[in-house]
Design a protein around this motif. Structure first.
Motif: not given
Length: 596
Positions: A196-210
């Protein structure tokens, strides 16, 4: 500051501030300065992980394929037709594609192969060629992994995860704020990455692995350094940054173990170099683990003559962070180590990301000096070189009382010098080991005390200048604002003057400081020696330091010359010149008589 180079506090002996004292201070200063350069890691040792990588690269491809088949929990196909049959519930793309995320600060290019980042361009920063800076070091990433790849300890499984053809939720261009996801499912593996991205230098990440329905422990990684790293010093400046239980730690390359795992809780953790950082901020600090990555590459020892074939090992640091559950989520800051930018990142009660900027022991001086310089830059100066000179002027004005104190102390010593000579002559017949020599020292000390002279009055103000010099050195070495900052002919205030004009100017201005400073405690031969030797020593030091520091010190010299000319016109200055002339005439007379 100009006082550091001035031999104007000399006494003829017995607690005076003579040329040997100045030489001692200069030697200490030079040793400390060179020691900072020597102990600054420039050639990090090759890690044991490099050998592991070499072994990995020599492993046959068939072994990797066998490992991948074993990880999927499948048996060898009975026939070629069965091998060609697609898995009924497989989710994988047929071809490679790219997706671009862009805002005012960056342009990120994802590939669906591995759901990794191939390019992370920071629009406000340039590389050495003047082009927008790409934080992905393409050469290193091709060997050791691209950003946002997955790290697991099974080489075959890791290769499969990062070479798989994920199905993206969008291709082409994605507007911000927005979300991009990648899915892959085959052979018992199911992986989903959502960003997920916005207007800052910070992004959000979510990882699901099975794998086979069970959680697969995998770390989201930034494995292979940064795109602004080209030289040995730039690689040596990299480090692993962590904030664990509120305590911030910065681990230098020589202490980073490749493939090591450290359990949390981490408020944040990641990798950085001198000017840029990739730092993970887990949504849940508990049950997080940090993987430190340490590889090596060979760089030419002399970048200007790579054909010589002489190479040295450079450390390539990386970091990954993950959790124990099937789904792990984190924010990720990728951007400049600017104090304002780092301070704006919400750490949810953890230490500020500001602490990723390293000022070292001199931070109590370096940070306030930077804040002052930035204040001048923000309020009308609009050029970092001129802002440095404004700060230089104000610091010299603020420290001017120490110049007067040094000269007053020297003058007092010269006034009692005849009495000091009488005391020394009284005990001249005794050897240095004779206990009666202690009586001489006591008489000289009592005389100084009676006349209100502090034996440290001449050198203490000089010592007060050292923190300013080293604090300014640390500031210039660590703040990104001075990276590629121009001033007149200087293209980069954080780098040495390419034309060496400033060091030459520094040597000349320091000679003027020596020339205009009265030195009643020295004979003319000593004065000539100091006038040439001191500029030579400090000029050598200035030759290859950041031009911002040389600008600061040369500016201090010029201001010091002006201050000294003013002081020379005062009664104190006239008396010191008279004492100097009288002492020189007396010594000259002794020499003439001795020759007769």
């Amino acid at each position: 500051m100009a006082e550091i180079q001035n031999p104007n506090q000399q006494g003829g002996g017995g607690g005076g501030f003579d040329s040997r004292t100045i030489l001692a201070f200069s030697a200490v200063f030079l040793l400390i300065f060179l020691g900072m350069q020597y102990f600054k890691p420039k050639t990090p040792p090759a890690s044991g992980h490099a050998a592991t990588q070499q072994q990995k690269s020599s492993a046959p491809a068939a072994q990797s394929q066998t490992a991948a088949t074993s990880d999927a929990g499948t048996a060898a196909p009975a026939s070629s037709s069965q091998a060609a049959a697609p898995e009924a519930n497989a989710v994988q793309a047929a071809a490679e594609s790219e997706t671009v995320i862009e805002n005012e600060l960056y342009r990120i290019t994802f590939s669906n192969r591995g759901a990794e980042v191939k390019s992370w361009i920071l629009k406000k920063y340039k590389n050495d060629d003047g082009k927008p800076l790409d934080l992905v070091n393409a050469a290193n990433a091709a060997k050791y992994g691209f950003p946002l790849s997955l790290h697991v300890y099974d080489e075959g499984l890791q290769s499969r995860l990062n070479q798989a053809m994920y199905v993206p939720s969008a291709t082409g261009r994605v507007n911000t704020p927005g979300t991009l996801s990648f899915k892959y499912s085959a052979g018992g593996l199911q992986v989903k990455k959502t960003f997920t991205f916005d207007s800052s230098y910070v992004i959000h990440a979510e990882v699901t692995a099975t794998r086979q329905g069970a959680p697969l422990t995998a770390a989201l990684a930034w494995p292979a350094g940064f795109g602004d790293q080209n030289t040995l010093p730039q690689y040596a400046a990299s480090m692993i940054d962590t904030a664990k239980n509120g305590d911030v730690d910065q681990i230098k390359p020589k202490k980073v173990s490749g493939g090591a795992t450290e359990q949390g809780p981490f408020q944040w953790a990641g990798v950085s170099d001198l000017y840029f950082a990739a730092i993970f901020l887990p949504d849940e600090a508990e049950n997080t683990s940090l993987v430190t990555l340490h590889n090596t590459i060979d760089l030419p020892r002399d970048p200007k003559h790579p054909e010589s074939g002489q190479v040295e090992h450079a450390s390539v640091l990386g970091a990954g962070i993950g959790g124990t559950a099937a789904t792990f989520s984190t924010r990720l800051f990728v951007g400049p180590k600017s104090l304002d930018v780092l301070e704006s990142v919400n750490t949810h009660g953890g230490p500020s990301l500001e602490k990723a900027v390293t000022f070292g022991w001199w931070g109590w001086v370096a940070k306030p000096m930077f804040l002052l310089t930035r204040f001048f830059y923000d309020h009308g100066v609009r050029n970092w070189g001129w802002a440095i000179l404004v700060l230089t002027f104000l610091l010299n004005i603020a420290m001017m009382p120490t110049r007067f104190q040094m000269m007053k102390s020297s003058l007092k010593m010269q006034r009692i010098q005849p009495e000091m000579d009488v005391i020394k002559a009284k005990y001249a017949k005794y050897k240095a080991t004779d206990p009666r020599r202690q009586e001489m020292n006591k008489e000289m000390f009592d005389l100084q005390k009676r006349e209100g002279i502090n034996m440290f009055g001449g050198c203490l103000p000089m010592l007060l200048q050292y923190p300013l010099i080293y604090g300014f050195y640390r500031m210039l070495e660590n703040v990104i604002e001075l990276r590629q900052a121009h001033w007149l002919w200087l293209p980069d205030l954080s780098a040495p003057d390419p034309l060496h004009i400033l060091p030459v100017f520094f040597i000349g201005s320091m000679f003027l400081v020596q020339f205009f400073t009265p030195s009643p405690g020295m004979d003319r031969s000593q004065q000539r020696m100091m006038a040439f030797m001191m500029p030579a020593i400090f000029g050598f030091m200035m030759w290859n330091v950041g031009s911002g520091l040389a600008l600061y010190w040369a500016g201090s010299n010029i201001i010091g010359v002006g201050q000294q000319l003013v002081i020379n016109r005062t009664s104190m200055g006239r008396e010191m010149r008279a004492l100097a002339a009288k002492r020189a005439a007396k010594k000259q007379g002794k020499i003439v008589n001795a020759r007769r």
